[in-house]
Enzyme design. Sequence first.
Site, PDB file in Angstrom:
ATOM      1  N   THR A 237       0.830  -1.202   0.000  1.00  0.00           N
ATOM      2  CA  THR A 237       0.000   0.000   0.000  1.00  0.00           C
ATOM      3  C   THR A 237       0.865   1.251   0.000  1.00  0.00           C
ATOM      4  O   THR A 237       1.860   1.319   0.716  1.00  0.00           O
ATOM      5  CB  THR A 237      -0.921   0.027   1.234  1.00  0.00           C
TER       6      THR A 237
ATOM      7  N   ARG B 220     -12.608  -9.096  -1.907  1.00  0.00           N
ATOM      8  CA  ARG B 220     -12.322  -8.415  -0.644  1.00  0.00           C
ATOM      9  C   ARG B 220     -11.922  -6.961  -0.902  1.00  0.00           C
ATOM     10  O   ARG B 220     -11.135  -6.662  -1.787  1.00  0.00           O
ATOM     11  CB  ARG B 220     -11.199  -9.144   0.091  1.00  0.00           C
ATOM     12  N   VAL B 221     -12.489  -6.050  -0.134  1.00  0.00           N
ATOM     13  CA  VAL B 221     -12.157  -4.626  -0.226  1.00  0.00           C
ATOM     14  C   VAL B 221     -11.680  -4.163   1.143  1.00  0.00           C
ATOM     15  O   VAL B 221     -12.373  -4.361   2.143  1.00  0.00           O
ATOM     16  CB  VAL B 221     -13.369  -3.789  -0.672  1.00  0.00           C
ATOM     17  N   GLY B 222     -10.502  -3.579   1.198  1.00  0.00           N
ATOM     18  CA  GLY B 222      -9.971  -3.064   2.453  1.00  0.00           C
ATOM     19  C   GLY B 222     -10.328  -1.609   2.654  1.00  0.00           C
ATOM     20  O   GLY B 222     -11.308  -1.095   2.109  1.00  0.00           O
ATOM     21  N   ASP B 223      -9.514  -0.904   3.423  1.00  0.00           N
ATOM     22  CA  ASP B 223      -9.822   0.493   3.744  1.00  0.00           C
ATOM     23  C   ASP B 223      -9.429   1.459   2.642  1.00  0.00           C
ATOM     24  O   ASP B 223      -9.957   2.568   2.565  1.00  0.00           O
ATOM     25  CB  ASP B 223      -9.111   0.895   5.037  1.00  0.00           C
TER      26      ASP B 223
ATOM     27  N   THR C 193      -2.192   2.726   6.259  1.00  0.00           N
ATOM     28  CA  THR C 193      -1.726   1.495   5.631  1.00  0.00           C
ATOM     29  C   THR C 193      -1.625   0.408   6.687  1.00  0.00           C
ATOM     30  O   THR C 193      -1.426   0.686   7.865  1.00  0.00           O
ATOM     31  CB  THR C 193      -0.359   1.691   4.947  1.00  0.00           C
ATOM     32  N   GLY C 194      -1.785  -0.834   6.248  1.00  0.00           N
ATOM     33  CA  GLY C 194      -1.733  -1.946   7.188  1.00  0.00           C
ATOM     34  C   GLY C 194      -2.899  -2.894   6.970  1.00  0.00           C
ATOM     35  O   GLY C 194      -3.288  -3.168   5.831  1.00  0.00           O
TER      36      GLY C 194
ATOM     37  N   GLY D 155      -6.276  -3.467   6.452  1.00  0.00           N
ATOM     38  CA  GLY D 155      -7.441  -2.675   6.062  1.00  0.00           C
ATOM     39  C   GLY D 155      -8.738  -3.182   6.645  1.00  0.00           C
ATOM     40  O   GLY D 155      -9.686  -2.403   6.836  1.00  0.00           O
TER      41      GLY D 155
END
Length: 233
Positions: A93, A121-124, A144-145, A147
């Site tokens: 990221t 899958r969708v992160g932040d 970052t990290g 999500g």
Amino acid sequence: VELDASIMDGTRHRAGAVASLRDIRNPISVARLVLERTHHTTLAGEGALRFALQMGFKPEQLLTPESLKKWLDWKADPKRPTFWQNPSENHDTIGMVATDGKGHVVAGCSTSGLAWKIPGRVGDTPLVGCGVYADDNIGAATATGNGDLMSNYCTSISIIHYMARGASPQEACVALLEHIAKTDPANRSGDVCVLALNAGGEVGAAAMHKGNRLKYALWREGKSELLESIALY
């Protein structure tokens, strides 16, 4: 390979984002056109791909020979790590916050997401308020990290809220991480890194723990520095 990205303009308070975008190398550029060419904020999946193609982007293979081999090896392993079970620590990221020195701020974030993630899958990263947030009256933030963890805390807008109440960017980053750890002590081992900037150009950065300390580049007045954030635990 499914990519996510978002960008937010602190002056117009408008954002553009794409999620689960396949076959396009630079998702942040597609996100910017969502912002500049449409009245929408987020496009996802096949719709995001169709939009990118309409805007002139060319589809291409995003797997390098090295990553393709890793995927084939992973697929052939009956004990392979997956996010149905024990997640592996792997993500890629890039987050950025910036100001023009005249009070205008922006935030952007782009990612390939976690390796071995469940398709879709969708992160932040593409979620406004989570991966990015920008407001000229206050500042900008990105993260970052993990999500999945950070989406539950709306990290970026939470930092902006701390700053709106008078905290410096550094104090706001620390306050958010302390809140995440307080609500669930197990989060102290979570991969959470945040970066913030106020309209005056002050910068803050923090990581949850020393095992994943955030390194970031600061460009100011024609000079670049590589810095390391503080780690809470």
